[in-house]
Every structure is written in C-alpha cells, then in structure tokens.
Scaffold this motif. Structure first.
Motif, PDB file in Angstrom:
ATOM      1  N   VAL A  28     -81.611  27.332  61.569  1.00  0.00           N
ATOM      2  CA  VAL A  28     -80.952  26.688  60.430  1.00  0.00           C
ATOM      3  C   VAL A  28     -79.542  27.242  60.254  1.00  0.00           C
ATOM      4  CG1 VAL A  28     -80.968  26.469  57.921  1.00  0.00           C
ATOM      5  CG2 VAL A  28     -83.055  26.061  59.202  1.00  0.00           C
ATOM      6  N   VAL A  29     -79.389  28.558  60.374  1.00  0.00           N
ATOM      7  CA  VAL A  29     -78.068  29.180  60.262  1.00  0.00           C
ATOM      8  C   VAL A  29     -77.151  28.673  61.370  1.00  0.00           C
ATOM      9  CG1 VAL A  29     -76.794  31.356  60.322  1.00  0.00           C
ATOM     10  CG2 VAL A  29     -78.998  31.231  59.148  1.00  0.00           C
ATOM     11  N   ILE A  30     -77.667  28.625  62.597  1.00  0.00           N
ATOM     12  CA  ILE A  30     -76.865  28.172  63.740  1.00  0.00           C
ATOM     13  C   ILE A  30     -76.403  26.731  63.540  1.00  0.00           C
ATOM     14  CG2 ILE A  30     -76.964  27.613  66.203  1.00  0.00           C
ATOM     15  CD1 ILE A  30     -78.999  29.974  66.434  1.00  0.00           C
ATOM     16  N   LEU A  31     -77.331  25.860  63.191  1.00  0.00           N
ATOM     17  CA  LEU A  31     -76.980  24.443  63.019  1.00  0.00           C
ATOM     18  C   LEU A  31     -76.033  24.245  61.844  1.00  0.00           C
ATOM     19  CD1 LEU A  31     -80.433  22.756  63.735  1.00  0.00           C
ATOM     20  CD2 LEU A  31     -78.452  22.910  65.246  1.00  0.00           C
ATOM     21  N   TRP A  32     -76.193  25.051  60.808  1.00  0.00           N
ATOM     22  CA  TRP A  32     -75.264  24.959  59.671  1.00  0.00           C
ATOM     23  C   TRP A  32     -73.845  25.261  60.129  1.00  0.00           C
ATOM     24  CZ3 TRP A  32     -75.922  23.641  54.504  1.00  0.00           C
ATOM     25  CH2 TRP A  32     -74.831  23.893  53.679  1.00  0.00           C
ATOM     26  N   ALA A  75     -87.749  31.961  64.163  1.00  0.00           N
ATOM     27  CA  ALA A  75     -86.942  31.023  64.937  1.00  0.00           C
ATOM     28  C   ALA A  75     -86.307  29.967  64.036  1.00  0.00           C
ATOM     29  CB  ALA A  75     -87.801  30.364  66.016  1.00  0.00           C
ATOM     30  N   PHE A  76     -87.087  29.431  63.104  1.00  0.00           N
ATOM     31  CA  PHE A  76     -86.585  28.378  62.223  1.00  0.00           C
ATOM     32  C   PHE A  76     -85.430  28.880  61.361  1.00  0.00           C
ATOM     33  CE2 PHE A  76     -86.683  26.241  58.070  1.00  0.00           C
ATOM     34  CZ  PHE A  76     -86.483  24.922  58.466  1.00  0.00           C
ATOM     35  N   SER A  77     -85.579  30.071  60.784  1.00  0.00           N
ATOM     36  CA  SER A  77     -84.529  30.591  59.903  1.00  0.00           C
ATOM     37  C   SER A  77     -83.229  30.811  60.668  1.00  0.00           C
ATOM     38  CB  SER A  77     -84.989  31.887  59.230  1.00  0.00           C
ATOM     39  OG  SER A  77     -85.349  32.866  60.183  1.00  0.00           O
ATOM     40  N   LEU A  78     -83.311  31.317  61.896  1.00  0.00           N
ATOM     41  CA  LEU A  78     -82.102  31.515  62.694  1.00  0.00           C
ATOM     42  C   LEU A  78     -81.491  30.181  63.112  1.00  0.00           C
ATOM     43  CD1 LEU A  78     -83.085  34.542  64.970  1.00  0.00           C
ATOM     44  CD2 LEU A  78     -81.564  34.545  62.996  1.00  0.00           C
ATOM     45  N   LEU A  89     -82.904  34.152  68.860  1.00  0.00           N
ATOM     46  CA  LEU A  89     -82.075  35.322  68.615  1.00  0.00           C
ATOM     47  C   LEU A  89     -80.842  35.359  69.509  1.00  0.00           C
ATOM     48  CD1 LEU A  89     -81.665  37.812  66.949  1.00  0.00           C
ATOM     49  CD2 LEU A  89     -83.127  39.091  68.535  1.00  0.00           C
ATOM     50  N   PRO A  90     -80.950  35.133  70.827  1.00  0.00           N
ATOM     51  CA  PRO A  90     -79.726  35.053  71.637  1.00  0.00           C
ATOM     52  C   PRO A  90     -78.780  33.946  71.164  1.00  0.00           C
ATOM     53  CG  PRO A  90     -81.639  35.282  73.054  1.00  0.00           C
ATOM     54  CD  PRO A  90     -82.159  35.067  71.668  1.00  0.00           C
ATOM     55  N   TRP A  98     -74.686  21.167  47.003  1.00  0.00           N
ATOM     56  CA  TRP A  98     -74.983  22.608  46.978  1.00  0.00           C
ATOM     57  C   TRP A  98     -76.474  22.861  46.746  1.00  0.00           C
ATOM     58  CZ3 TRP A  98     -77.260  23.776  42.427  1.00  0.00           C
ATOM     59  CH2 TRP A  98     -76.943  23.012  41.303  1.00  0.00           C
ATOM     60  N   ILE A  99     -77.167  21.885  46.141  1.00  0.00           N
ATOM     61  CA  ILE A  99     -78.595  22.070  45.885  1.00  0.00           C
ATOM     62  C   ILE A  99     -79.371  22.224  47.191  1.00  0.00           C
ATOM     63  CG2 ILE A  99     -79.172  19.615  45.880  1.00  0.00           C
ATOM     64  CD1 ILE A  99     -80.557  22.252  43.441  1.00  0.00           C
ATOM     65  N   LEU A 100     -78.847  21.664  48.283  1.00  0.00           N
ATOM     66  CA  LEU A 100     -79.526  21.782  49.576  1.00  0.00           C
ATOM     67  C   LEU A 100     -79.559  23.217  50.073  1.00  0.00           C
ATOM     68  CD1 LEU A 100     -78.111  18.627  51.424  1.00  0.00           C
ATOM     69  CD2 LEU A 100     -80.293  18.873  50.231  1.00  0.00           C
ATOM     70  N   THR A 101     -78.618  24.037  49.621  1.00  0.00           N
ATOM     71  CA  THR A 101     -78.597  25.439  50.072  1.00  0.00           C
ATOM     72  C   THR A 101     -79.778  26.225  49.530  1.00  0.00           C
ATOM     73  OG1 THR A 101     -77.198  26.228  48.232  1.00  0.00           O
ATOM     74  CG2 THR A 101     -76.075  25.362  50.189  1.00  0.00           C
ATOM     75  N   TRP A 102     -80.459  25.708  48.530  1.00  0.00           N
ATOM     76  CA  TRP A 102     -81.643  26.405  48.017  1.00  0.00           C
ATOM     77  C   TRP A 102     -82.776  26.382  49.037  1.00  0.00           C
ATOM     78  CZ3 TRP A 102     -82.396  25.327  42.067  1.00  0.00           C
ATOM     79  CH2 TRP A 102     -81.219  25.643  41.390  1.00  0.00           C
ATOM     80  N   LEU A 103     -82.719  25.428  49.945  1.00  0.00           N
ATOM     81  CA  LEU A 103     -83.696  25.386  51.031  1.00  0.00           C
ATOM     82  C   LEU A 103     -83.091  25.802  52.372  1.00  0.00           C
ATOM     83  CD1 LEU A 103     -85.663  22.087  50.275  1.00  0.00           C
ATOM     84  CD2 LEU A 103     -86.551  24.421  50.149  1.00  0.00           C
ATOM     85  N   LEU A 104     -81.783  25.602  52.537  1.00  0.00           N
ATOM     86  CA  LEU A 104     -81.163  25.817  53.844  1.00  0.00           C
ATOM     87  C   LEU A 104     -80.511  27.183  54.001  1.00  0.00           C
ATOM     88  CD1 LEU A 104     -79.585  22.283  54.417  1.00  0.00           C
ATOM     89  CD2 LEU A 104     -81.754  23.182  55.256  1.00  0.00           C
ATOM     90  N   GLN A 105     -80.341  27.949  52.937  1.00  0.00           N
ATOM     91  CA  GLN A 105     -79.877  29.324  53.081  1.00  0.00           C
ATOM     92  C   GLN A 105     -81.120  30.201  53.253  1.00  0.00           C
ATOM     93  OE1 GLN A 105     -78.804  31.991  54.076  1.00  0.00           O
ATOM     94  NE2 GLN A 105     -76.805  31.951  53.112  1.00  0.00           N
ATOM     95  N   VAL A 106     -81.535  30.367  54.511  1.00  0.00           N
ATOM     96  CA  VAL A 106     -82.861  30.907  54.793  1.00  0.00           C
ATOM     97  C   VAL A 106     -82.836  32.357  55.285  1.00  0.00           C
ATOM     98  CG1 VAL A 106     -84.019  28.710  55.198  1.00  0.00           C
ATOM     99  CG2 VAL A 106     -82.709  29.779  57.051  1.00  0.00           C
ATOM    100  N   LEU A 107     -81.730  33.062  55.100  1.00  0.00           N
ATOM    101  CA  LEU A 107     -81.719  34.467  55.507  1.00  0.00           C
ATOM    102  C   LEU A 107     -82.767  35.305  54.774  1.00  0.00           C
ATOM    103  CD1 LEU A 107     -77.957  35.328  56.084  1.00  0.00           C
ATOM    104  CD2 LEU A 107     -79.736  34.829  57.759  1.00  0.00           C
ATOM    105  N   PRO A 108     -83.076  35.032  53.497  1.00  0.00           N
ATOM    106  CA  PRO A 108     -84.180  35.785  52.870  1.00  0.00           C
ATOM    107  C   PRO A 108     -85.486  35.673  53.641  1.00  0.00           C
ATOM    108  CG  PRO A 108     -82.924  34.634  51.194  1.00  0.00           C
ATOM    109  CD  PRO A 108     -82.409  34.154  52.515  1.00  0.00           C
ATOM    110  N   VAL A 109     -85.766  34.498  54.203  1.00  0.00           N
ATOM    111  CA  VAL A 109     -86.992  34.311  54.979  1.00  0.00           C
ATOM    112  C   VAL A 109     -86.963  35.192  56.225  1.00  0.00           C
ATOM    113  CG1 VAL A 109     -88.360  32.653  56.302  1.00  0.00           C
ATOM    114  CG2 VAL A 109     -87.353  31.974  54.115  1.00  0.00           C
ATOM    115  N   PHE A 110     -85.805  35.287  56.865  1.00  0.00           N
ATOM    116  CA  PHE A 110     -85.717  36.106  58.078  1.00  0.00           C
ATOM    117  C   PHE A 110     -85.952  37.581  57.765  1.00  0.00           C
ATOM    118  CE2 PHE A 110     -83.716  38.589  61.380  1.00  0.00           C
ATOM    119  CZ  PHE A 110     -84.177  37.975  62.532  1.00  0.00           C
ATOM    120  N   PHE A 111     -85.357  38.087  56.700  1.00  0.00           N
ATOM    121  CA  PHE A 111     -85.593  39.478  56.319  1.00  0.00           C
ATOM    122  C   PHE A 111     -87.067  39.696  55.992  1.00  0.00           C
ATOM    123  CE2 PHE A 111     -81.042  39.702  56.027  1.00  0.00           C
ATOM    124  CZ  PHE A 111     -80.739  41.041  56.156  1.00  0.00           C
TER     125      PHE A 111
END
Length: 396
Positions: free
Chosen positions: A28-32, A23-26, A323-324, A59-72
């Motif tokens: 973060v993407v939505i809020l971004w 839920a958190f990883s998704l 997910l929805p 851009w350094i924030l994306t090291w924590l906020l690009q969380v698609l690896p966590v979702f996979f």
C-alpha cells in the motif's frame, strides 16, 4: 469461526495472515508513492506534493490506506514468535535482536550510501544545486526503516516489559503520547514532538505482542500430528473484541480530527499540519481502528489464501518481494521519472490532478515497477546466500 480441515491443510506452517498483513501494508505504501506523488519543478528543483492537497474529502481514505501501524503491529508479533523459537534453541535475546536488525540495516545502509555518493558526484560534476533535495526525497522512506530497526533492536527491553507489566505498558505509552501532544500544542515546547516517535510507534509495536490474545490464536485447535493451528480460528469473544477496537479507534479518530486540533489526513499534506512527522495521538487511534478491521477480515482473507487461486498465488509473490520492493521503490521511481523527463521534458506532469491524471493512475505503476526490478536483482544478487529461516519470513 474455523475453516475446514481440507482448507486448513493448504495453509503454510507459518502464520499466513501475518505474511499477508506485512506484504499488504508495504505494498500500500509503495503504490501510494508510485501513484499519488506529484513532483513539481521550481527554481530550487523538485518538490513533492499529493492529490490530498487539491481534492477535497479524499483525506478520509488515509484512515485505511496509511497502514504503517499495521506493519509495526504485525512485525512485532513475527519477531516475538521467531524469538520464542530461537530461545528454544538456546539463543540469547540480545544476539537475536541485533541479528534481526542487521538483516534490514545492511541493505538500507547500502542504499543510503549509494544515493549519498551518487548525489555528491552528480551534483558536483553537473553543478546541480537541487541534487541534495532530490536525494533526500528518494531516501526519505528510510525514516520508517530506522524507526522499525530501533524497536527490533530494543526487543530485549520491550519483551521484558511485556512479560513484567503486560497491558500496563500500552497504557503508559498511550498516556505519555498524550502528554507529549499537550506539551507540543498547548505549551509549544520546542522539539518535544519527536519523542512521540518512540511512544506512538512503540505503542503499535508493543501491541503486536498481544496478537495471539487479540486474535484468539492461543485457543485455536491444532492439527495432529504436526501441531499446526487453525490460523482462521476466531472465537466469538475475539470477534467482539475486534469490533470494539474498530469502533473505539474510529470514534477516537472522529473526535480528535473534528475537534480542530489535528488534520484529517493520516499522511503529510504540504501546507497543513501532519499526524505522521512526527506522529500524534491520532496514530494511536488509527492503530486501534486498523487492527480491529484487520481482525474482522482475517477469516475471509484466510479462506481466500487457502483456496489456492489467483489471490493466493499473487500474495505468495508479494510476500516474497514486498520488503525489497519497499526498500528500492523510490529508487525505481526516480529512475523512471528521470527517463520520462529526459524524453518529454520537465513540464509533463501537471500540478493539480485532472480527470486524465486520475484515469492514468493504474498506468503510473508500470514505469517505476520496471525500473525497480533490476535494482532489486542487483542488490539481491550481491547479497545472495543459502536460505535460513528468520523473522523476516516466519510467523506462528
């Protein structure tokens, strides 16, 4: 490290931290997308950019906020756990994998089809040359869904590889990703970079099969008589391993980015190279870094979830709707922006972020959220059916 029996009894039978990470990883993407997408109107219609192209250093924030690896990663663990339960009932793995893929493919295909038809009709009736570009922007997050569906459907192959070759599969996937980047950047082989959609995201997905080993849950004490493990259990070896993954991933990211070969941002920035489309070996390092961080904070998060306070209640709602929300959040954003533009005109949004723009970021969530909820209701109502447990809900 373990939580008290009283707290443990408040946790769900399925792995609550897996639910949290998904839920958190998704979210973060939505809020971004809702908060940081800047749409610019030009002669050819709308184009999207972000504050990363204007504000130095963030851009350094994306090291924590690009969380698609966590979702996979966590998605693979959830599906593997669900498959083990299905296998105990006698299910065949190909049937299981295709059934799980279909659960996500059907609403995704429906969304894509609706937008394609809508784009053709509206573009033709009103003679809007830019409608195709706008539709592409709305459905663009579905690339992630398509990639994820590929790995879910390929579970019979990846599970066999995991059981037969164990960690050697990760070594090969990482090594092949490095070779692809060499062919891409050193020898400029055309289109070879897209192979890393399989190797890089495959690495993150395959790593999820090791989740119980990484987290130490294989050794967690279980309650009597229901056998529910202490989800917050974390032996000293697992915590040391988490620190090791965190620093290995971090040092690899620093070395790759500051070598000058790769951009610092882990999301695409207009006018710069991208580590995401297609992925580079930076995403491998990012995966290790983020999984390490996720394991370090696991006991703390589970204590908060077990407390039954506002955090636990909020995560319960997000787990149900993440997910929805992800599938339809760009649709809601498009509808919200259409209302804004029809009322205030196309020039209301500045190109370069200002102090006022930054202060209004929390408010920018309201419109897209209100526009997305009815879309979720319409699609979920059409697809409503009796509940049955599957990998989209269960873990552990």
């Amino acid at each position: 490290m373990a939580i008290s029996p009283t707290s443990a009894s408040k946790l769900a039978r399925r792995d609550p931290y897996a639910d949290f990470l998904r839920a958190f990883s998704l979210m973060v993407v939505i809020l971004w997308h809702w908060c940081f997408t800047i749409l610019i109107w030009g002669a050819k219609g709308p184009t999207a950019t972000s504050p990363l192209g204007f504000t130095s250093g963030i851009w350094i924030l994306t090291w924590l906020l690009q969380v698609l690896p966590v979702f996979f990663y966590i998605g693979a663990y959830v599906h593997l756990t669900a498959w083990q339960r299905a296998a105990a009932r006698g299910d065949r793995i190909w049937h299981f994998a295709l059934r799980q893929a279909r659960e996500l493919a059907v609403p995704s295909a429906a969304l894509l089809g609706v937008w394609i038809v809508l784009g053709i009709i509206v573009g033709s009736v009103f003679n809007l040359d830019w409608m195709g570009r706008a539709v592409l922007m709305v459905v663009s997050p579905l690339w992630f869904v398509a990639t994820y569906l590929f790995f879910v459907a390929m579970m019979p192959v990846t599970v066999w590889l995991h059981r037969r070759f164990d960690v050697l599969v990760l070594v090969w996937l990482g090594g092949l990703a490095v070779l692809v980047d060499i062919l891409r950047f050193r020898y400029q082989v055309p289109y070879v970079e897209w192979i890393n959609m399989v190797f890089v995201w495959g690495f993150a997905f395959q790593l999820g099969y090791f989740h119980r080993r990484i987290s130490g849950l294989d050794q967690a004490p279980r309650s009597v008589p229901d056998g529910v493990p202490d989800w917050a259990y974390q032996p000293a070896k697992s915590r040391q391993q988490a620190w090791a993954m965190t620093f290995v991933g971090l040092f690899l990211l620093v070395g790759l980015v500051f070598s000058g070969l790769y951009p610092g941002s882990m999301v695409g920035v207009p006018g710069q190279g991208s580590n995401m489309a297609p992925p580079t070996v930076c995403i491998l390092a990012l995966t290790l870094f983020q999984i390490g961080v996720a394991e370090l904070i696991r006991p703390f998060v589970l204590h908060r979830l077990a407390s039954g306070g506002w955090f636990a209640r909020s995560m319960g709602v997000l787990t149900r709707f993440a997910l929805p929300l992800f599938l339809f959040h760009t649709t809601g954003m498009a509808l919200s922006r259409a209302v804004e533009w029809s009322i205030f005109g196309l020039r209301i949004e500045g190109v370069e972020p200002t102090l006022t723009w930054w202060l209004l970021r929390p408010v920018s969530i309201v419109g897209p959220l209100l526009a997305t909820l009815p879309v979720i209701y319409l699609f979920s109502r059409r697809r409503a059916r009796p509940h049955r447990p599957d990998a989209t809900r269960l873990a552990g």
